[in-house]
Design a protein around this motif. Structure first.
Motif, mmCIF file in Angstrom:
data_model
loop_
_atom_site.group_PDB
_atom_site.id
_atom_site.type_symbol
_atom_site.label_atom_id
_atom_site.label_comp_id
_atom_site.label_asym_id
_atom_site.label_seq_id
_atom_site.Cartn_x
_atom_site.Cartn_y
_atom_site.Cartn_z
ATOM 1 N N PRO A 159 3.959 6.545 4.520
ATOM 2 C CA PRO A 159 2.900 5.604 4.915
ATOM 3 C C PRO A 159 2.760 5.469 6.434
ATOM 4 O O PRO A 159 1.870 4.763 6.903
ATOM 5 C CB PRO A 159 3.363 4.289 4.288
ATOM 6 C CG PRO A 159 4.854 4.385 4.316
ATOM 7 C CD PRO A 159 5.170 5.836 4.062
ATOM 8 N N THR A 165 2.007 7.586 9.777
ATOM 9 C CA THR A 165 1.384 8.857 10.122
ATOM 10 C C THR A 165 1.497 9.150 11.614
ATOM 11 O O THR A 165 1.532 8.229 12.440
ATOM 12 C CB THR A 165 -0.103 8.853 9.730
ATOM 13 O OG1 THR A 165 -0.778 7.794 10.424
ATOM 14 C CG2 THR A 165 -0.274 8.656 8.228
ATOM 15 N N THR A 216 -2.334 5.525 9.579
ATOM 16 C CA THR A 216 -1.837 4.158 9.405
ATOM 17 C C THR A 216 -2.617 3.202 10.304
ATOM 18 O O THR A 216 -2.974 2.098 9.890
ATOM 19 C CB THR A 216 -0.338 4.085 9.743
ATOM 20 O OG1 THR A 216 0.358 5.115 9.037
ATOM 21 C CG2 THR A 216 0.243 2.734 9.381
ATOM 22 N N PHE A 242 0.835 -1.191 0.000
ATOM 23 C CA PHE A 242 0.000 0.000 0.000
ATOM 24 C C PHE A 242 0.873 1.245 0.000
ATOM 25 O O PHE A 242 2.008 1.233 0.497
ATOM 26 C CB PHE A 242 -0.916 0.013 1.225
ATOM 27 C CG PHE A 242 -1.919 -1.110 1.233
ATOM 28 C CD1 PHE A 242 -3.175 -0.943 0.674
ATOM 29 C CD2 PHE A 242 -1.603 -2.337 1.792
ATOM 30 C CE1 PHE A 242 -4.098 -1.977 0.664
ATOM 31 C CE2 PHE A 242 -2.508 -3.384 1.793
ATOM 32 C CZ PHE A 242 -3.762 -3.199 1.222
ATOM 33 N N VAL A 243 0.331 2.329 -0.549
ATOM 34 C CA VAL A 243 0.983 3.638 -0.476
ATOM 35 C C VAL A 243 -0.050 4.674 -0.044
ATOM 36 O O VAL A 243 -1.250 4.517 -0.292
ATOM 37 C CB VAL A 243 1.604 4.078 -1.824
ATOM 38 C CG1 VAL A 243 2.784 3.211 -2.200
ATOM 39 C CG2 VAL A 243 0.556 4.088 -2.936
ATOM 40 N N ARG A 244 0.442 5.684 0.617
ATOM 41 C CA ARG A 244 -0.352 6.879 0.915
ATOM 42 C C ARG A 244 0.116 7.933 -0.078
ATOM 43 O O ARG A 244 1.322 8.143 -0.237
ATOM 44 C CB ARG A 244 -0.112 7.303 2.360
ATOM 45 C CG ARG A 244 -0.841 8.557 2.801
ATOM 46 C CD ARG A 244 -0.718 8.702 4.323
ATOM 47 N NE ARG A 244 -0.996 10.054 4.749
ATOM 48 C CZ ARG A 244 -0.074 10.973 5.011
ATOM 49 N NH1 ARG A 244 1.226 10.661 4.901
ATOM 50 N NH2 ARG A 244 -0.403 12.185 5.378
ATOM 51 N N VAL A 252 -5.960 2.401 8.712
ATOM 52 C CA VAL A 252 -5.818 1.514 7.558
ATOM 53 C C VAL A 252 -5.620 0.073 8.018
ATOM 54 O O VAL A 252 -6.280 -0.852 7.526
ATOM 55 C CB VAL A 252 -4.649 1.969 6.658
ATOM 56 C CG1 VAL A 252 -4.359 0.922 5.584
ATOM 57 C CG2 VAL A 252 -4.959 3.303 6.012
ATOM 58 N N ASP A 298 -5.050 10.156 -0.335
ATOM 59 C CA ASP A 298 -5.747 8.880 -0.233
ATOM 60 C C ASP A 298 -4.712 7.773 -0.030
ATOM 61 O O ASP A 298 -3.504 7.998 -0.098
ATOM 62 C CB ASP A 298 -6.555 8.620 -1.508
ATOM 63 C CG ASP A 298 -7.625 7.538 -1.327
ATOM 64 O OD1 ASP A 298 -7.764 7.004 -0.202
ATOM 65 O OD2 ASP A 298 -8.320 7.225 -2.314
ATOM 66 N N TRP A 299 -5.202 6.584 0.222
ATOM 67 C CA TRP A 299 -4.383 5.380 0.259
ATOM 68 C C TRP A 299 -4.741 4.522 -0.942
ATOM 69 O O TRP A 299 -5.864 4.590 -1.456
ATOM 70 C CB TRP A 299 -4.648 4.576 1.529
ATOM 71 C CG TRP A 299 -4.066 5.161 2.772
ATOM 72 C CD1 TRP A 299 -4.574 6.188 3.512
ATOM 73 C CD2 TRP A 299 -2.874 4.737 3.434
ATOM 74 N NE1 TRP A 299 -3.770 6.444 4.594
ATOM 75 C CE2 TRP A 299 -2.719 5.562 4.576
ATOM 76 C CE3 TRP A 299 -1.931 3.745 3.191
ATOM 77 C CZ2 TRP A 299 -1.666 5.421 5.462
ATOM 78 C CZ3 TRP A 299 -0.881 3.604 4.077
ATOM 79 C CH2 TRP A 299 -0.744 4.439 5.196
ATOM 80 N N ASP A 355 -7.550 10.695 3.789
ATOM 81 C CA ASP A 355 -6.292 10.697 4.523
ATOM 82 C C ASP A 355 -6.453 10.070 5.901
ATOM 83 O O ASP A 355 -6.378 10.739 6.929
ATOM 84 C CB ASP A 355 -5.759 12.132 4.638
ATOM 85 C CG ASP A 355 -4.326 12.170 5.145
ATOM 86 O OD1 ASP A 355 -3.677 11.108 5.152
ATOM 87 O OD2 ASP A 355 -3.857 13.264 5.521
#
Length: 318
Positions: free
Chosen positions: A66, A68, A34, A5-7, A37, A15-16, A31
């Motif tokens: 990624p 936060t 982590t 995954f990436v932010r 998510v 977004d992710w 947003d």
């Protein structure tokens, strides 16, 4: 298999997304932290669809950290034997696991700038394997019986940027490692499946500066591996979902401790003079980061089963 995954930021929106090849499949919930998510993935309230046609090319987005804030950032020091030696520590006498903290204030993206503060001259790099916790820990764990895959949710590349002329003479590890941009993370958040845990020790850490290799090691060279370290952490601190552990850096940093004769010579001087001599000697080392330098870092297995992406950082003067 781990999911990546990436932010990211795209058209002024954060977004992710799940990484599939050169594309990103947006999760379309904004947003989130982590922690959120990971919690969503565990509860299956987040269901990435690898067949979705709503994808974005990776090169058109701005990749963000990624990891936060707020989160607890716990670090391990001298956790590779050769790095202990270059730092002036004797691995035979260092029988303890060295822990310290770093501010989440220093978080920054894996593709971007590392800013050297105006008062800093000895700027150093430290590639590290980062672990993200996916389960709270509020009681001590039994090292022999607990399963670390129950607590390790994800992995990422970390660079523990350090101002050695603040960290060491001032004995300010927290301060010397926590300036803005001193904690590049990502680009990938690799969310693990239980069967992926056994591949952690096969991960290869590599860092270059201006195309020249500086650090290279396997994760199985750690003195205190994650299972042992997490058990010890649980004996003196609580862990929350989204907190991270940096597992130490291999040999090859710019820092190199003076030889024993120089240390003996310096011991006859007052404390402030000793550190003046230390800084003077370190300034002769060309390995320290300078404005204009490019740092690249990767962590992956040789067979590509786990691949945490690549950091590309430019050193700028503050």
């Amino acid at each position: 298999m781990a999911k990546y995954f990436v932010r990211f930021q795209y058209k002024n929106q954060i977004d992710w997304g799940m990484v599939v090849g050169e594309n990103i499949l947006p999760l379309q919930f904004g947003d989130k932290t982590t922690k959120d998510v990971l919690a969503g993935l565990q509860k299956k309230s987040i269901k990435p669809n690898s067949k979705s046609k709503n994808s974005i090319r990776r090169e058109v987005v701005k990749v963000l950290s990624p990891i936060t804030a707020p989160c607890q950032v716990i670090c391990q020091g001298a956790n590779y034997k050769k790095h202990s030696l270059e730092s002036g520590l004797d691995p035979k006498s260092k029988t303890y696991n060295l822990f310290f903290t770093k501010s989440d204030f220093s978080l920054t993206s894996a593709i971007g700038d590392v800013v050297r503060p105006k008062h800093v001259e000895l700027l150093d790099y430290e590639i590290e394997l980062g672990i993200v916790f996916g389960k709270d820990i509020a009681t001590p764990l039994n090292e022999k019986s607990y399963n670390p895959s129950d607590y390790i949710a994800a992995l990422f590349i970390a660079n523990d940027i350090s101002a050695r002329d603040i960290q060491l003479p001032q004995l300010q590890w927290y301060k010397g490692k926590s300036y803005r941009t001193f904690f590049p993370t990502g680009p990938i958040l690799a969310v693990l499946e239980p069967e992926d845990y056994k591949y952690i020790e096969s991960l290869e850490l590599n860092l270059t500066v201006n195309g020249k290799i500086r650090q290279s090691a396997k994760a199985n060279q750690m003195v205190f591996p994650p299972k042992e370290s997490i058990a010890e952490l649980s004996s003196f601190t609580n862990i929350r979902v989204g907190d991270v552990l940096l597992t130490g850096t291999p040999a090859g940093c710019a820092l190199k401790a003076p030889g024993k004769l120089k240390q003996i010579f310096a011991s006859f001087f007052p404390e402030h003079k000793k550190w003046e001599l230390f800084i003077k000697g370190q300034k002769n080392r060309t390995e320290y980061l300078q404005p204009g330098d490019t740092i690249k870092a990767t962590i992956r297995t040789s067979d590509g089963r786990l691949d945490l992406g690549e950091q590309i950082l430019q050193v700028k003067q503050g």
